[in-house]
Design a protein around this motif. Structure first.
Motif, short mmCIF file in Angstrom:
data_model
loop_
_atom_site.label_atom_id
_atom_site.label_comp_id
_atom_site.label_asym_id
_atom_site.label_seq_id
_atom_site.Cartn_x
_atom_site.Cartn_y
_atom_site.Cartn_z
N LEU A 110 0.75 -1.45 -0.09
CA LEU A 110 -0.05 0.07 -0.13
C LEU A 110 0.98 1.27 -0.06
O LEU A 110 0.62 2.31 -0.73
CB LEU A 110 -1.07 0.06 1.21
CG LEU A 110 -1.94 1.11 1.41
CD1 LEU A 110 -2.84 0.85 0.19
CD2 LEU A 110 -2.70 1.03 2.40
N TYR A 115 -0.20 4.83 -1.42
CA TYR A 115 -1.58 4.86 -0.73
C TYR A 115 -2.83 4.78 -1.78
O TYR A 115 -3.71 5.45 -1.54
CB TYR A 115 -1.76 5.76 0.46
CG TYR A 115 -0.71 5.89 1.25
CD1 TYR A 115 -0.68 4.81 2.40
CD2 TYR A 115 0.52 6.32 1.15
CE1 TYR A 115 0.26 4.64 3.11
CE2 TYR A 115 1.52 6.34 1.99
CZ TYR A 115 1.35 5.31 3.17
OH TYR A 115 2.46 5.27 4.04
N ASP A 116 -2.92 3.83 -2.71
CA ASP A 116 -3.81 3.99 -3.58
C ASP A 116 -4.93 3.10 -3.31
O ASP A 116 -4.97 2.16 -2.76
CB ASP A 116 -3.45 3.27 -5.10
CG ASP A 116 -4.36 3.26 -6.06
OD1 ASP A 116 -5.03 2.27 -6.21
OD2 ASP A 116 -4.31 4.11 -7.08
N GLN A 117 -6.25 3.83 -3.31
CA GLN A 117 -7.68 3.27 -2.81
C GLN A 117 -7.58 2.01 -3.42
O GLN A 117 -8.30 0.87 -2.66
CB GLN A 117 -8.80 4.31 -2.90
CG GLN A 117 -9.43 4.04 -4.38
CD GLN A 117 -8.76 5.11 -5.23
OE1 GLN A 117 -7.86 5.91 -4.84
NE2 GLN A 117 -9.32 5.16 -6.46
N PHE A 120 -5.81 -0.68 -1.47
CA PHE A 120 -6.44 -1.02 -0.17
C PHE A 120 -7.66 -1.76 -0.49
O PHE A 120 -7.83 -2.76 0.19
CB PHE A 120 -7.02 0.37 0.35
CG PHE A 120 -7.63 0.18 1.69
CD1 PHE A 120 -7.12 -0.40 2.74
CD2 PHE A 120 -8.86 0.10 1.51
CE1 PHE A 120 -7.82 -0.55 3.73
CE2 PHE A 120 -9.90 0.11 2.59
CZ PHE A 120 -9.27 -0.22 3.75
N ARG A 124 -8.63 -5.31 1.26
CA ARG A 124 -9.31 -5.11 2.46
C ARG A 124 -9.62 -6.14 3.23
O ARG A 124 -9.66 -5.98 4.80
CB ARG A 124 -10.73 -4.36 2.16
CG ARG A 124 -11.38 -5.46 1.52
CD ARG A 124 -12.94 -4.67 0.62
NE ARG A 124 -13.77 -5.65 0.13
CZ ARG A 124 -13.46 -6.15 -1.04
NH1 ARG A 124 -12.45 -5.86 -1.70
NH2 ARG A 124 -14.42 -7.17 -1.62
N LEU A 146 -4.44 4.53 6.40
CA LEU A 146 -5.90 4.58 5.98
C LEU A 146 -6.21 6.28 5.70
O LEU A 146 -6.88 6.27 4.92
CB LEU A 146 -6.80 4.18 6.94
CG LEU A 146 -6.91 2.51 7.05
CD1 LEU A 146 -7.74 2.04 8.09
CD2 LEU A 146 -7.16 1.70 5.43
N SER A 148 -4.21 8.28 4.78
CA SER A 148 -3.20 8.57 3.28
C SER A 148 -4.38 8.13 2.27
O SER A 148 -4.08 8.83 1.18
CB SER A 148 -1.90 8.21 3.43
OG SER A 148 -1.01 8.79 4.22
N VAL A 149 -5.13 7.02 2.27
CA VAL A 149 -5.56 6.64 1.34
C VAL A 149 -6.83 7.37 1.13
O VAL A 149 -7.27 7.75 0.15
CB VAL A 149 -6.30 5.01 1.69
CG1 VAL A 149 -7.37 4.45 0.86
CG2 VAL A 149 -5.09 3.87 1.70
N TRP A 150 -7.31 7.84 2.29
CA TRP A 150 -8.48 8.69 2.25
C TRP A 150 -7.96 9.98 1.56
O TRP A 150 -8.81 10.61 0.69
CB TRP A 150 -9.06 8.92 3.49
CG TRP A 150 -10.32 9.89 3.51
CD1 TRP A 150 -10.39 11.10 3.87
CD2 TRP A 150 -11.47 9.62 3.02
NE1 TRP A 150 -11.56 11.75 3.57
CE2 TRP A 150 -12.22 10.83 3.15
CE3 TRP A 150 -11.95 8.48 2.40
CZ2 TRP A 150 -13.73 10.93 2.78
CZ3 TRP A 150 -13.45 8.64 1.96
CH2 TRP A 150 -14.16 9.81 2.13
N ASN A 152 -5.91 10.50 -0.57
CA ASN A 152 -5.74 10.29 -2.06
C ASN A 152 -6.99 9.75 -2.77
O ASN A 152 -6.91 9.75 -4.12
CB ASN A 152 -4.58 9.12 -2.27
CG ASN A 152 -3.46 9.42 -2.03
OD1 ASN A 152 -3.13 10.88 -1.73
ND2 ASN A 152 -2.52 8.88 -1.81
N PHE A 153 -8.08 9.71 -2.12
CA PHE A 153 -9.05 9.38 -2.65
C PHE A 153 -10.11 10.51 -3.54
O PHE A 153 -10.10 11.80 -2.91
CB PHE A 153 -10.42 8.77 -1.79
CG PHE A 153 -11.72 8.36 -2.34
CD1 PHE A 153 -11.70 7.06 -3.10
CD2 PHE A 153 -12.77 9.18 -2.07
CE1 PHE A 153 -12.83 7.05 -3.60
CE2 PHE A 153 -13.85 8.84 -2.73
CZ PHE A 153 -13.99 7.57 -3.30
#
Length: 158
Positions: A110, A115-117, A120, A124, A146, A148-150, A152-153
């Motif tokens: 990840l 941190y690409d969604q 993830f 999951r 998480l 960082s994923v958010w 990048n969303f």
């Protein structure tokens, strides 16, 4: 999402090269992902004049053009040739096919994906099943990941 269509990257590179530009192509033969990068300097460029002197030697002409842009070549080499999208795809697929992949390995993937969604989402189940029984430090790393994923969303379809 993505889309796919047939492209003659060699011809596209020749077009840019003949126009005074630069073409770089990934060199991996055993891959389904081709990566190319093209630079055009436009009609007003006096930096690399070559328009009508092309003799068909793409490799040498392109090398001469690229040498004027060492940062461009370095970025392409680092981001595509050394470890590029094909390598990432192979690594991701190998981890996904291994049912005993650990949370630490998936978290590293990840991070490597920036941190690409989508990454993830693909993993999951591992995050959901292994995070509760992990140590404090690893749980903290997951929590930060998480966030960082958010960050990048980006909502594509409102």
């Amino acid at each position: 999402g993505s889309f796919s269509f047939m492209v003659n990257y060699h011809a596209l590179g020749a077009y840019f090269l003949c126009g005074g530009g630069v073409a770089l192509h990934s060199r991996q033969e055993d891959t389904s992902i081709e990566v190319s990068s093209f630079v055009s300097f436009g009609e007003s460029s006096e930096l690399l004049p070559l328009k009508n002197d092309f003799d068909g030697d793409f490799e040498n002409k392109n090398s001469a053009q690229v040498s004027a842009f060492p940062n461009f070549l370095n970025a392409f080499t680092t981001q595509v040739q050394i470890f590029g999208p094909s390598d990432f795809f192979v690594l991701q697929k190998g981890i996904k096919e291994n049912p005993s992949s650990s949370l630490r390995i998936v978290l590293s993937l990840l991070k490597l994906s920036n941190y690409d969604q989508d990454v993830f989402f693909k993993f999951r189940d591992i995050f959901l099943s292994q995070t509760p029984s992990s140590g404090t430090k690893l749980c903290s790393d997951v929590s930060n990941g998480l966030k960082s994923v958010w960050d990048n969303f980006y909502l594509v379809d409102p």
